[in-house]
Design a protein around this motif. Structure first.
Motif, short mmCIF file in Angstrom:
data_model
loop_
_atom_site.label_atom_id
_atom_site.label_comp_id
_atom_site.label_asym_id
_atom_site.label_seq_id
_atom_site.Cartn_x
_atom_site.Cartn_y
_atom_site.Cartn_z
N PRO A 55 0.82 -1.23 0.00
CA PRO A 55 0.00 0.00 0.00
C PRO A 55 0.84 1.26 0.00
CG PRO A 55 -0.88 -1.60 1.56
CD PRO A 55 0.45 -2.13 1.10
N ALA A 56 1.91 1.29 0.81
CA ALA A 56 2.77 2.48 0.83
C ALA A 56 3.47 2.68 -0.50
CB ALA A 56 3.79 2.36 1.96
N LEU A 57 3.90 1.58 -1.13
CA LEU A 57 4.56 1.70 -2.43
C LEU A 57 3.60 2.20 -3.50
CD1 LEU A 57 6.73 -1.55 -2.45
CD2 LEU A 57 7.50 0.79 -2.09
N VAL A 58 2.35 1.73 -3.46
CA VAL A 58 1.35 2.18 -4.44
C VAL A 58 1.14 3.68 -4.31
CG1 VAL A 58 -1.08 2.05 -5.05
CG2 VAL A 58 0.21 -0.04 -4.67
N ILE A 59 1.10 4.18 -3.08
CA ILE A 59 0.88 5.61 -2.86
C ILE A 59 2.12 6.42 -3.22
CG2 ILE A 59 0.42 7.35 -1.08
CD1 ILE A 59 -1.31 5.28 0.34
N ALA A 60 3.29 5.88 -2.92
CA ALA A 60 4.51 6.67 -3.01
C ALA A 60 5.09 6.75 -4.42
CB ALA A 60 5.57 6.11 -2.06
N VAL A 61 5.05 5.66 -5.19
CA VAL A 61 5.82 5.63 -6.44
C VAL A 61 4.95 5.46 -7.67
CG1 VAL A 61 7.82 4.70 -5.22
CG2 VAL A 61 6.21 3.13 -6.30
N THR A 62 3.65 5.64 -7.55
CA THR A 62 2.77 5.52 -8.70
C THR A 62 1.94 6.79 -8.85
OG1 THR A 62 0.92 4.53 -7.47
CG2 THR A 62 2.61 3.03 -8.30
N SER A 63 1.02 6.76 -9.81
CA SER A 63 0.15 7.91 -10.08
C SER A 63 -1.05 7.97 -9.16
CB SER A 63 -0.33 7.85 -11.53
OG SER A 63 -0.98 6.61 -11.78
N PHE A 64 -1.14 7.09 -8.17
CA PHE A 64 -2.32 7.00 -7.32
C PHE A 64 -2.59 8.29 -6.56
CE2 PHE A 64 -4.43 5.86 -3.32
CZ PHE A 64 -5.53 5.16 -3.78
N THR A 65 -1.56 8.93 -6.05
CA THR A 65 -1.74 10.13 -5.22
C THR A 65 -2.43 11.23 -6.00
OG1 THR A 65 0.23 9.58 -3.91
CG2 THR A 65 -0.53 11.86 -3.85
N ARG A 66 -1.91 11.55 -7.18
CA ARG A 66 -2.50 12.64 -7.97
C ARG A 66 -3.94 12.33 -8.35
NH1 ARG A 66 0.13 14.34 -13.67
NH2 ARG A 66 2.01 14.09 -12.39
N ILE A 67 -4.20 11.10 -8.76
CA ILE A 67 -5.54 10.74 -9.22
C ILE A 67 -6.54 10.85 -8.08
CG2 ILE A 67 -6.93 8.84 -10.12
CD1 ILE A 67 -4.43 7.87 -11.59
N LEU A 68 -6.22 10.31 -6.92
CA LEU A 68 -7.16 10.33 -5.80
C LEU A 68 -7.43 11.74 -5.32
CD1 LEU A 68 -8.89 8.72 -3.86
CD2 LEU A 68 -6.91 8.49 -2.36
N ILE A 69 -6.41 12.59 -5.27
CA ILE A 69 -6.62 13.97 -4.80
C ILE A 69 -7.50 14.74 -5.78
CG2 ILE A 69 -5.43 16.15 -4.36
CD1 ILE A 69 -3.13 14.59 -3.20
N VAL A 70 -7.26 14.56 -7.07
CA VAL A 70 -8.09 15.26 -8.06
C VAL A 70 -9.54 14.81 -7.97
CG1 VAL A 70 -8.49 15.60 -10.52
CG2 VAL A 70 -6.16 15.70 -9.61
N LEU A 71 -9.78 13.52 -7.83
CA LEU A 71 -11.15 13.02 -7.69
C LEU A 71 -11.80 13.54 -6.41
CD1 LEU A 71 -10.73 9.30 -8.86
CD2 LEU A 71 -11.60 11.25 -10.16
N SER A 72 -11.03 13.67 -5.35
CA SER A 72 -11.58 14.24 -4.12
C SER A 72 -11.93 15.71 -4.29
CB SER A 72 -10.56 14.07 -2.98
OG SER A 72 -10.27 12.70 -2.75
N PHE A 73 -11.12 16.44 -5.07
CA PHE A 73 -11.44 17.84 -5.37
C PHE A 73 -12.75 17.94 -6.16
CE2 PHE A 73 -7.05 19.37 -4.44
CZ PHE A 73 -7.41 20.47 -3.69
#
Length: 244
Positions: A55-73
């Motif tokens: 889970p930490a690797l998915v958040i840290a080194v992939t595009s997951f962070t940007r995608i989830l934040i934009v969808l939350s916006f």
């Protein structure tokens, strides 16, 4: 008689023991089954460690962070509270991450995973090959000022090439770059909905309907506008194309 028996037993033990045996320092032999391979027990431990850090690797080194934040916006801009639910946003962000990272993971599989499983390379070479495509992806998304910040904080000499930058420098620089881009996209998403809120609030005040909350009128208007412009498709296309 008892002393003679003990002496005879001691003589037999000494005679049976190898001349090179040292009872104070027993010999321990470690054997690896195959060159460059980990024993099965260590492979299981490594696999469990990777799964616990996944889970930490998915958040840290992939595009997951940007995608989830934009969808939350998007959800915050619409003002729909918990619609869509968190589980829906996380699921959509996860599958969009799989879509955007598919070329990188395909390269990792071709260069590292399959050769290692077919015993063509050792685990050290496989690990190096697996990290290289991920590093290349992160470096493409990271701006030089972000990398320079962490290089300066780590007090490292100025790197001459991207290969000179350690991975522990690349990962945090990539993450803050993702946060910066996600917030910039979120700001652009918020603008039209803020305009709708202002227009509705001004219209209600001019009509003397000051007791009616503006959200009662603006929320249906924002949802209708989002549906008319096919908002989820527009947002998804913007997110996917934002990865260079």
């Amino acid at each position: 008689m008892r002393a003679a028996a003990l002496a005879a037993m001691a003589a037999l033990i000494i005679r049976a023991a190898p001349a090179s045996a040292d009872p104070a320092s027993p010999a321990v032999t470690v054997r690896l089954d195959g060159a460059g391979e980990l024993p099965a027990a260590l492979q299981i431990v490594a696999l469990l460690t990777i799964l616990s850090l996944a889970p930490a690797l998915v958040i840290a080194v992939t595009s997951f962070t940007r995608i989830l934040i934009v969808l939350s916006f998007v959800r915050s801009a619409l003002g729909t509270q918990q619609i869509p639910p968190n589980i829906v946003l996380v699921g959509l962000a996860l599958f969009l991450t799989v879509f955007t990272m598919a070329p990188v993971w395909r390269e990792v599989n071709d260069l590292a995973v399959q050769p290692y499983l077919s015993h063509q390379i050792g685990y050290e070479v496989a690990a190096q090959r697996a990290v290289a495509p991920v590093r290349e992806f992160m470096l493409r998304q990271t701006d030089e000022p972000d990398l320079a910040l962490f290089v300066r904080l780590a007090k490292l000499p100025r790197p001459e090439t991207p290969a000179d930058i350690p991975t522990y420098i690349v990962v945090p620089a990539f993450m803050i770059g993702e946060l910066k881009r996600a917030f910039a996209m979120g700001f652009m998403i918020f603008l039209p909905f803020v305009v709708i809120d202002m227009v509705v609030a001004t219209t209600l005040m001019s009509m003397g309907m000051m007791m009616m909350p503006p959200v009662v009128v603006s929320l249906p208007c924002k949802v209708l506008l989002f549906v008319l412009v096919n908002g989820w498709q527009v947002v998804t296309e913007s997110i996917v194309t934002s990865f260079r």
